[in-house]
Each structure stands twice: as C-alpha cells, then as structure tokens.
Design an enzyme around this catalytic site. Structure first.
Site, PDB file in Angstrom:
ATOM      1  N   ASP A 124      45.414  41.098  53.627  1.00 41.92           N
ATOM      2  CA  ASP A 124      45.374  41.885  52.399  1.00 41.92           C
ATOM      3  C   ASP A 124      44.150  41.375  51.596  1.00 41.92           C
ATOM      4  O   ASP A 124      43.609  40.304  51.919  1.00 41.92           O
ATOM      5  CB  ASP A 124      46.694  41.614  51.670  1.00 41.92           C
ATOM      6  CG  ASP A 124      46.696  42.080  50.239  1.00 41.92           C
ATOM      7  OD1 ASP A 124      46.416  43.252  50.021  1.00 41.92           O
ATOM      8  OD2 ASP A 124      46.991  41.261  49.355  1.00 41.92           O
ATOM      9  N   ASP A 126      43.366  41.761  47.517  1.00 37.14           N
ATOM     10  CA  ASP A 126      43.599  41.188  46.170  1.00 37.14           C
ATOM     11  C   ASP A 126      44.777  40.219  46.180  1.00 37.14           C
ATOM     12  O   ASP A 126      45.867  40.543  46.659  1.00 37.14           O
ATOM     13  CB  ASP A 126      43.887  42.309  45.167  1.00 37.14           C
ATOM     14  CG  ASP A 126      42.638  43.133  44.898  1.00 37.14           C
ATOM     15  OD1 ASP A 126      41.814  42.703  44.087  1.00 37.14           O
ATOM     16  OD2 ASP A 126      42.484  44.193  45.541  1.00 37.14           O
ATOM     17  N   ASP A 327      50.120  39.328  49.545  1.00 40.16           N
ATOM     18  CA  ASP A 327      50.798  38.780  48.363  1.00 40.16           C
ATOM     19  C   ASP A 327      51.641  39.785  47.599  1.00 40.16           C
ATOM     20  O   ASP A 327      52.333  39.423  46.659  1.00 40.16           O
ATOM     21  CB  ASP A 327      49.750  38.241  47.375  1.00 40.16           C
ATOM     22  CG  ASP A 327      49.025  39.374  46.665  1.00 40.16           C
ATOM     23  OD1 ASP A 327      48.583  40.302  47.353  1.00 40.16           O
ATOM     24  OD2 ASP A 327      48.944  39.340  45.425  1.00 40.16           O
TER      25      ASP A 327
HETATM   26  O1  LIG Z   1      46.460  45.720  48.699  1.00 36.27           O
HETATM   27  P1  LIG Z   1      45.523  44.920  47.853  1.00 36.27           P
HETATM   28  O2  LIG Z   1      44.192  44.706  48.480  1.00 36.27           O
HETATM   29  O3  LIG Z   1      46.144  43.641  47.387  1.00 36.27           O
HETATM   30  O4  LIG Z   1      45.285  45.843  46.569  1.00 36.27           O
HETATM   31  C1  LIG Z   1      46.320  46.019  45.615  1.00 36.27           C
HETATM   32  C2  LIG Z   1      45.723  46.359  44.278  1.00 36.27           C
HETATM   33  O5  LIG Z   1      44.726  45.369  44.039  1.00 36.27           O
HETATM   34  C3  LIG Z   1      43.923  45.528  42.878  1.00 36.27           C
HETATM   35  O6  LIG Z   1      44.712  45.254  41.733  1.00 36.27           O
HETATM   36  C4  LIG Z   1      45.228  43.934  41.687  1.00 36.27           C
HETATM   37  O7  LIG Z   1      44.148  42.996  41.617  1.00 36.27           O
HETATM   38  C5  LIG Z   1      43.318  43.117  40.429  1.00 36.27           C
HETATM   39  C6  LIG Z   1      42.183  42.134  40.552  1.00 36.27           C
HETATM   40  O8  LIG Z   1      42.625  40.822  40.729  1.00 36.27           O
HETATM   41  C7  LIG Z   1      44.188  42.875  39.184  1.00 36.27           C
HETATM   42  O9  LIG Z   1      43.404  43.018  38.008  1.00 36.27           O
HETATM   43  C8  LIG Z   1      45.340  43.874  39.163  1.00 36.27           C
HETATM   44  O10 LIG Z   1      46.205  43.607  38.082  1.00 36.27           O
HETATM   45  C9  LIG Z   1      46.129  43.797  40.470  1.00 36.27           C
HETATM   46  O11 LIG Z   1      47.122  44.824  40.528  1.00 36.27           O
HETATM   47  C10 LIG Z   1      43.319  46.893  42.821  1.00 36.27           C
HETATM   48  O12 LIG Z   1      42.591  47.049  41.636  1.00 36.27           O
HETATM   49  C11 LIG Z   1      44.384  47.962  42.954  1.00 36.27           C
HETATM   50  O13 LIG Z   1      43.799  49.226  42.924  1.00 36.27           O
HETATM   51  C12 LIG Z   1      45.076  47.737  44.294  1.00 36.27           C
HETATM   52  O14 LIG Z   1      46.036  48.728  44.519  1.00 36.27           O
END
Ligand SMILES: O=P(O)(O)OC[C@H]1O[C@H](O[C@H]2O[C@H](CO)[C@@H](O)[C@H](O)[C@H]2O)[C@H](O)[C@@H](O)[C@@H]1O
Length: 401
Positions: A124, A126, A327
């Site tokens: 993954d 983020d 995560d």
């Molecule tokens: O599946 P992932 O790669 O983990 O993506 C899930 C979401 O990640 C991002 O948002 C998350 O991370 C951001 C940066 O650290 C944080 O600001 C936010 O609060 C988290 O939800 C991304 O911006 C989303 O669009 C994804 O869906």
C-alpha cells in the site's frame, strides 16, 4: 489476553469484523491455495442497487466511523492523559502484538516458510511507504524507502496497490519496475498474461511509460462519467468548508476532513451524504480521515491481489508466498483474501491496536523499510548459499568422475 472491541478498549474497530474462530492462530506454515480458490476470469458483478438505505449521517454511523478513522497517536495520549493511561495503552498494544506479532521479530519464522518459495510483494502507499501527513500532496516517500522498494523488486515481483489514482501513485513512487493498481484496485497496470481472458471487456492491452506491453484492467470504466460528475458537485459543495479537500482518483473520489475542524465533521459528512444519495450506484467507504466515494462493484484491493497473482502466473501454486503490507481499512480486503484462502501473509502497519485480518504487524513506515531491507538481505544470502551448495555438488561430482 483477549482484546474486545468495546468503548472502554483502545482497540479500533473500524476494519471489517473478524472471524473470531481464526483469531490468534499463527501457524508456522500456511497451507497453500486450496482447490477451487483460484481466480476465475469472470469476476465482475455490478449490482444495480445499493444494498442499504442511507439515512442521515448520525443514524447511519458515518460520524462514529469518522471519529475512529485514524489511530490516535501515542503522543496525544501522553499529552492529555495521566501516566497510568499510557501504561494501559502500552499493555493493550503488547497484548495485541501477541495476536499480531511484529513481522520483524517473526522474521525467521516468515523466511523459514518462504524458503524455496517465490515471494510476491504487495504494498500500500499512504501510511505504509510514506508517513501520514496533513496534506495528501505532501505524502512524499523518502529516498531510502524508494531504494528499499527498488531492491525488493529486483528479487520479488512487486506491486503497489493504492487508493490514489494510478498516475498519482506512480508519480509518487517513481519506479518503473513495479506494477501499479490505483483507485483501490480499480485501475491495474499489470504484466501481459496470456493465460487470462484476453476478450474481457475491462482488460485491454496497452504500453507503460517505458513502452513495454502491459495489460490495463479497469473494471469500473463505465463509471468514469458518473464519478467526474460527482467530483464536480463535491468540489463545489464542500468549498465553503474550511480545510476540506477533494481528490480526483478517476474511478473514485476522496473527500478529506483531516484539516476540517471536528465541529464541522457533521457538515462535511452530511454534504457528501446528500450528494451520493442521488447516486444509488455509488457507495461510501471510510479511510484515514477521508470519505471515499466509489462505484458499487464487487472489486477491491483483495480482488486486485488475486488479479495480479493470476496475471503474474503465480496463483494456484504451492511455491508462491504473497505478502501484503498495508495500514488502512481498504487493505483489510487484501488481508482477508490472503488469510481466508490460506495464501500468504498480511502485515498491518499500525502503532495502535486494531482489529485486522492480517497475520503480522509493523509499527510504522520505518519498520516497513527495515522489513523490506531484511527480506532482500535474506534473499541474497539464500541465493549465495544455493550457489555454494551447487558449486560444492559440482566439485564433488568432478572429483568422483
Ligand atoms: O491506499 P492508500 O495508498 O493508503 O491511499 C489511501 C488514501 O491515502 C491518502 O490519504 C491518506 O494519506 C494522506 C497523506 O498522508 C492523509 O493526509 C490523509 O488523511 C489520509 O487519508 C490519499 O490522499 C487518499 O486519496 C487515499 O485514498
């Protein structure tokens, strides 16, 4: 000690409910793909109606889910509660780790099972490869993490499976040697697999950034106009909510509320709710301080893992060990596939106890990096040992001849 998901417990309950009968069982060996568990090729079902009825955001649980959507950091607990609360937290975390041991501490265990097997690595983005930060545009992966992922991909087929759009996550990771699945698996660029159904309407041949032939799989293609329409309305209707941010991921939309004052969370939730109630073919899922609007199709990160294993020619094979590190709640779909089909190891990245279908845990992205680096070191050693054994074997046969 059994951790229960009640209000008094620090266990976060947002991921999918667990099958209690499987909890706490850490077998040394995971049996391999069971007959009939393979990926079928005819996989997409598109229900025309959303199952439940949406009420307002209080009664349908959106607000509760929003409040529990990102782990409280230990630092905050330290700042706001007495020392004894911190001790309780540590005890709870240690107890939780008995069920979901550290993948670093269990490293020998993992590699002894992986010996002579082909590892397929799924990551993954983020919260796994980059730390969670306030601004999604600033979730930059460190150079050392990039190098760890690059090295992993030299030894094991590696894919990034993200909620972000495929283009965005590719730009952030920047490694051409990986496979990418964006929009929670609804946009996959994978290898050309001649064993797969070429005639599938959602599967087309394409070329990647390097001009290499690839397969593009987009099971929610028909939803693009609808998603773009909803995106416009979401941008417009949330623009007066301070801190709200809407991201376009082509097949889904993210509405962030991390920077929205908590007293305005009901407003942002109601706003999203009021829009998607007019779109019965769209649904909402919760991520870390983010509301995700996506198509109602039977497709998720777990299905994406199965799809990629199939396209890599690695499904239904006893000598393949898929490892998925993630995560978030959406990663639970992948953990579930690996656990329930006895196919490999899910590793949850979390610094707080959480209900999960993963087998192991890692505390944060720095531990992920350490795990990836250790895996490469182990693989190099394994290969070196095999070479020595092979040379010895050759030497002795030369001698005896
Ligand atoms: O599946 P992932 O790669 O983990 O993506 C899930 C979401 O990640 C991002 O948002 C998350 O991370 C951001 C940066 O650290 C944080 O600001 C936010 O609060 C988290 O939800 C991304 O911006 C989303 O669009 C994804 O869906």
């Amino acid at each position: 000690m059994e951790l229960k998901s009640n209000q008094a417990s620090p266990v976060l309950t947002d991921p999918a409910p667990l099958n209690k009968s499987k909890l706490g069982i850490h077998s040394n060996l995971l049996p391999y793909p069971q007959p009939g568990a393979s990926f079928s090729g005819k996989y997409i079902a598109i229900p025309r109606k959303k199952p439940g009825k949406l009420d307002d955001v209080k009664s349908n649980g959106w607000l509760d889910a929003m409040k529990s959507s990102s782990p409280p950091r230990k630092k905050l607990i330290k700042d706001f509660t007495a020392e004894v609360a911190l001790d309780d937290f540590d005890i709870a975390y240690s107890s939780w780790m008995l069920k979901y041991p550290s993948a670093l501490k269990s490293f020998e265990h993992i590699t002894s099972y992986a010996k002579n097997k082909k590892i397929a690595m799924f990551l993954d983005y983020d919260g796994t490869l980059s730390p969670i930060v306030d601004d999604p545009d600033c979730a930059i992966m460190s150079e050392s993490m990039r190098s760890a992922v690059r090295n992993v991909a030299k030894y094991f087929p590696t894919a990034i499976i993200s909620g972000r759009s495929r283009d965005k996550v590719y730009d952030l990771v920047g490694l051409t040697e990986l496979y990418y699945a964006g929009s929670h698996g609804m946009d996959i660029m994978g290898p050309v697999a001649h064993t797969m159904s070429d005639d599938h309407p959602n599967c087309i041949k394409s070329t990647d950034q390097m001009g290499k032939e690839v397969t593009l799989f987009q099971p929610a293609r028909e939803f693009i106009p609808m998603i773009q329409e909803v995106l416009k309305i979401l941008v417009e209707n949330t623009k007066s909510i301070k801190g709200a941010k809407v991201e376009n991921h082509k097949f889904c939309v993210s509405v962030h509320y991390r920077n929205v004052d908590e007293k305005n969370w009901p407003t942002i939730a109601q706003c999203v709710h009021d829009i998607i109630k007019d779109y019965p073919r769209l649904r909402l899922t919760h991520g870390r301080k983010v509301l995700e609007v996506r198509p109602v199709i039977d497709w998720n990160k777990g299905k994406a893992v199965e799809f990629l294993l199939e396209s890599l020619g690695l499904s239904n094979s006893d000598d393949v060990l898929p490892i998925y590190i993630g995560d978030d709640k959406t990663d639970e779909d992948a953990f579930k596939v690996l656990r329930e089909k006895n196919r490999g190891y899910g590793i949850l990245v979390s610094s707080v106890p959480k209900e999960t279908k993963a087998f192991y845990s890692l505390r944060d992205p720095s531990e992920v990096k350490e795990f990836l680096t250790s895996l490469v070191r182990w693989k190099k050693l394994e290969e070196a040992e095999m070479t020595i054994t092979w040379k010895k074997g050759r030497g002795s046969s030369t001698f005896s001849a």
